[in-house]
Motif scaffolding. Structure first.
Motif, PDB file in Angstrom:
ATOM      1  N   VAL A  77       0.841  -1.203   0.000  1.00 13.48           N
ATOM      2  CA  VAL A  77       0.000   0.000   0.000  1.00 13.48           C
ATOM      3  C   VAL A  77       0.875   1.251   0.000  1.00 13.48           C
ATOM      4  CG1 VAL A  77      -1.735   1.303   1.275  1.00 13.48           C
ATOM      5  CG2 VAL A  77      -1.899  -1.188   1.145  1.00 13.48           C
ATOM      6  N   THR A 127       1.010   3.751  -3.152  1.00 13.68           N
ATOM      7  CA  THR A 127       0.465   5.076  -2.844  1.00 13.68           C
ATOM      8  C   THR A 127       1.470   6.158  -3.196  1.00 13.68           C
ATOM      9  OG1 THR A 127      -0.911   4.216  -1.045  1.00 13.68           O
ATOM     10  CG2 THR A 127      -0.421   6.565  -1.013  1.00 13.68           C
ATOM     11  N   THR A 128       2.714   5.942  -2.777  1.00 17.02           N
ATOM     12  CA  THR A 128       3.758   6.930  -3.060  1.00 17.02           C
ATOM     13  C   THR A 128       4.070   6.993  -4.548  1.00 17.02           C
ATOM     14  OG1 THR A 128       4.691   6.328  -0.902  1.00 17.02           O
ATOM     15  CG2 THR A 128       6.006   7.779  -2.292  1.00 17.02           C
ATOM     16  N   THR A 170       1.311   9.314  -5.726  1.00 17.50           N
ATOM     17  CA  THR A 170       1.385  10.710  -5.266  1.00 17.50           C
ATOM     18  C   THR A 170       2.641  11.419  -5.765  1.00 17.50           C
ATOM     19  OG1 THR A 170       2.457  10.036  -3.178  1.00 17.50           O
ATOM     20  CG2 THR A 170       0.042  10.191  -3.197  1.00 17.50           C
ATOM     21  N   SER A 189       0.689  10.090   1.732  1.00 15.76           N
ATOM     22  CA  SER A 189       1.254   8.814   2.170  1.00 15.76           C
ATOM     23  C   SER A 189       1.384   8.763   3.684  1.00 15.76           C
ATOM     24  CB  SER A 189       2.638   8.612   1.537  1.00 15.76           C
ATOM     25  OG  SER A 189       2.562   8.606   0.140  1.00 15.76           O
ATOM     26  N   ILE A 220      -2.118   8.186   5.319  1.00 17.82           N
ATOM     27  CA  ILE A 220      -2.691   6.851   5.103  1.00 17.82           C
ATOM     28  C   ILE A 220      -2.080   5.821   6.052  1.00 17.82           C
ATOM     29  CG2 ILE A 220      -2.834   4.964   3.407  1.00 17.82           C
ATOM     30  CD1 ILE A 220      -3.271   7.044   1.258  1.00 17.82           C
TER      31      ILE A 220
END
Length: 479
Positions: free
Chosen positions: A177, A181-182, A185, A198, A201
Motif C-alpha cells: 500500500v 500510494t507513493t 502521489t 502517504s 494513510i
C-alpha cells in the motif's frame, strides 16, 4: 476472552474432537471469527507501511526538498526514531496486555497511531516529523504485543498456526500500500501533498481497528465465546470443553504461578533459557539478514548501481512488495506441512546464496560499470526477497508465540520486540553511513553474518510441528 486458549499451534492432542467437515469457508461462525481475526492481523500492516513509506519518500524530490535533503546520518535518525518509540513502550506493553486484556491494548495502540499519523501528515518541520514517528512506534509496541497473542488464543485449532504466521506476513501488505500510494502521489508535482497523503494513510489500518473493534462491544465470557465460534453454540461440544478446560488451567496457573513470575523467570530454568536464546537470536536475524538495507535504503543502493530515475525506483519498490507478500503467504500456508525447521533453514540458505550473488553483482558493477551486473543485482534482489519471505516473514512471530508458555508469553514477546527495536535502530542508523563509506564491501559483512545464522538455526531451532503445548514444553524442558 481473558485467558485465551493455551493449546499449541498444532492440533494433535485434540484432533479426534474436530469435525473433518467443518471448514472455515462452510461455517458462518468460523467465517465471522476469522473476519475478527483479520482485523487483528492488519496490525502488522502499519509496521510494513512504515518501512516502505520511508523507503519511497527518499525517492521523492518533494520530500527531500521539504526537509532540506537529509544527510545519511539524518536519514538514519528519521528511520530509527520509530523504533526508539517502540523501545520506550516495550516495558509497559506486557502489563497492559495481561492487565486490561489483549483487545483493549490493541485499541490503545491504535488510538496513538492514528493521532501520530495526523501529526506526521501535518508536519511543518523535521522535528515535528520525527516526533510523529516516535509516537507511531510507541503505539505500535502496544498493538503488536497484544495482537499476535490474541490471534493465537482465538483461532480455531486447525487454522491457528497459519493465521499466527500470516500476522507478520502481512507486513508486506502494508509495504505494498505504501509503495504504490507513493508511486501515485509522486505525480503531484510541486506540492507537499505528494508525501503528506502517504503519511496520513499510515493511520488507516489503526482507524479500521478502532471503528470495528470498538463496535464489537463487551467481550463475552470464555465458554460462550468458544461455544459460539468453535462449537456452533453448543457449550457441551467436546472440543469446546477441551479448550475451556485448558483456559481454566491457564487462569489457575496465572493466579497461583504467574502472579509471582517476574522478568527473571524468562531465564530461571534451562528450558526457558533455551527458549530465550532462540527468541533473541530470531529477533536479531529478522532484521540483520540484509532485509534492513532492502527495506529502508533501496533508494540508496539503486542509486549506487546507476538506477536514479524516481519512477523506476518507486516501481521496483512496489513490485518487490507484491512479490514478497506472495512468498510470505505461501510460507504461512506451508507451516503445518513442511514444519518450522525446514522453512527456517530453506529461508536462511536461500537468503545467504542470494546475498552472495548480490554482493558479486554489486562489486562487478562498481568496478566495471557493467549494465548487466546492475540488472543481475536487481534480479537477485527479487530472489533474496522470495527467500526471506518464505521462512523468516511468517515464522518469527508465530514461532516465538508458539514456544512460550502462557504465563511467560507477554513478557517473552516483549523481549522479542525489544531486541527487534534495538536491531532496527542500529541498522537504520548504521546502514546509510556504512553504505556511504564502504558501498559494495559492506555487503560482505552480511554474507558472514547470514552464514552464522544458517549454522545457528541448524543447531538450535526445535521442530514443534504436530506438538501440543505439553509436548512442546517437554521438548524444551527435557521432561
Amino acid at each position: 476472552m481473558g485467558g485465551g486458549i493455551v493449546a499449541a499451534e498444532e492440533q494433535t492432542g485434540f484432533s479426534h474432537l474436530l469435525d473433518p467437515n467443518k471448514k472455515w469457508y462452510n461455517n458462518k461462525r468460523l467465517i465471522t471469527l476469522n473476519a475478527w481475526i483479520v482485523i487483528l492481523l492488519i496490525t502488522s500492516c502499519t509496521n510494513g507501511y512504515d518501512g516502505s513509506m520511508m523507503n519511497s519518500l527518499q525517492s521523492l524530490p518533494q520530500w527531500k526538498n521539504c526537509f532540506n535533503h537529509p544527510s545519511p546520518s539524518e536519514l538514519g535518525l528519521l528511520n530509527a526514531i520509530q523504533n526508539v518509540g517502540a523501545l520506550a513502550a516495550c516495558l509497559f506493553a506486557p502489563y497492559m496486555s495481561d492487565g486490561i486484556g489483549r483487545r483493549y491494548t490493541v485499541l490503545f495502540g491504535a488510538f496513538i497511531m492514528v493521532s501520530a499519523a495526523v501529526i506526521q501528515a501535518a508536519s511543518q518541520s523535521v522535528g515535528m516529523f520525527i516526533g510523529a514517528r516516535f509516537l507511531i512506534g510507541f503505539g505500535l509496541a502496544f498493538a503488536s504485543n497484544a495482537a499476535p497473542m490474541l490471534i493465537s488464543e482465538l483461532s480455531y485449532p486447525p487454522y491457528r498456526a497459519p493465521l499466527t504466521a500470516t500476522y507478520n506476513s502481512l507486513w508486506r501488505l502494508g509495504a505494498i500500500v505504501a509503495a504504490w500510494t507513493t508511486f501515485g502521489t509522486y505525480r503531484i508535482e510541486d506540492s507537499t501533498w505528494s508525501w503528506r497523503i502517504s503519511s496520513a494513510i499510515q493511520g488507516l489500518p489503526s482507524l479500521v481497528q478502532i471503528c470495528l473493534l470498538v463496535s464489537k462491544g463487551r467481550e463475552e465470557q470464555a465458554l460462550q465465546t468458544l461455544a459460539y465460534y468453535h462449537g456452533d453454540g453448543n457449550v457441551d461440544d467436546p472440543l469446546v470443553q477441551y479448550e475451556f478446560n485448558e483456559i481454566k488451567a491457564a487462569l489457575d496457573s496465572d493466579r497461583h504461578v504467574a502472579a509471582n513470575v517476574g522478568w527473571k523467570s524468562l531465564f530461571s530454568t534451562p528450558g526457558n533459557r533455551k527458549r530465550m536464546r532462540i527468541i533473541i537470536a530470531l529477533a536479531f536475524f529478522s532484521q540483520w539478514s540484509g532485509n534492513g538495507i532492502a527495506s529502508f535504503y533501496l533508494n540508496a543502493i539503486l542509486t549506487d548501481i546507476n538506477v536514479t530515475d524516481p519512477t523506476i525506483q518507486l516501481l521496483i519498490n512496489g513490485i518487490i512488495a507484491i512479490w514478497s507478500l506472495f512468498w510470505a503467504l505461501l510460507g504461512s500456508a506451508l507451516i503445518d506441512k513442511l514444519g518450522r525447521r525446514v522453512l527456517f533453514l530453506s529461508s536462511a540458505i536461500g537468503v545467504l546464496l542470494a546475498w552472495i550473488a548480490q554482493t558479486v553483482s554489486f562489486a562487478e558493477f562498481w568496478q566495471h560499470q557493467t549494465p548487466a551486473a546492475a540488472h543481475s543485482f536487481i534480479a537477485f534482489l527479487f530472489v533474496f526477497s522470495a527467500a526471506f519471505g518464505l521462512g523468516f516473514s511468517p515464522l518469527i512471530i508465530a514461532y516465538t508465540v508458539e514456544i512460550l508458555p502462557y504465563h511467560l508469553r507477554a513478557k517473552g514477546l516483549t523481549v522479542f520486540s525489544f531486541v527487534v527495536s534495538l536491531a532496527l535502530i542500529f541498522n537504520q542508523y548504521a546502514n546509510p553511513i556504512a553504505l556511504g563509506h564502504l558501498v559494495w564491501k559492506y555487503y560482505i559483512v552480511y554474507c558472514c553474518w547470514i552464514a552464522f545464522e544458517v549454522v545457528f538455526l541448524y543447531l538450535f531451532v526445535v521442530e514443534t510441528k504436530n506438538l501440543t503445548l505439553e509436548e512442546t514444553a517437554a521438548v524444551f524442558d527435557s521432561k
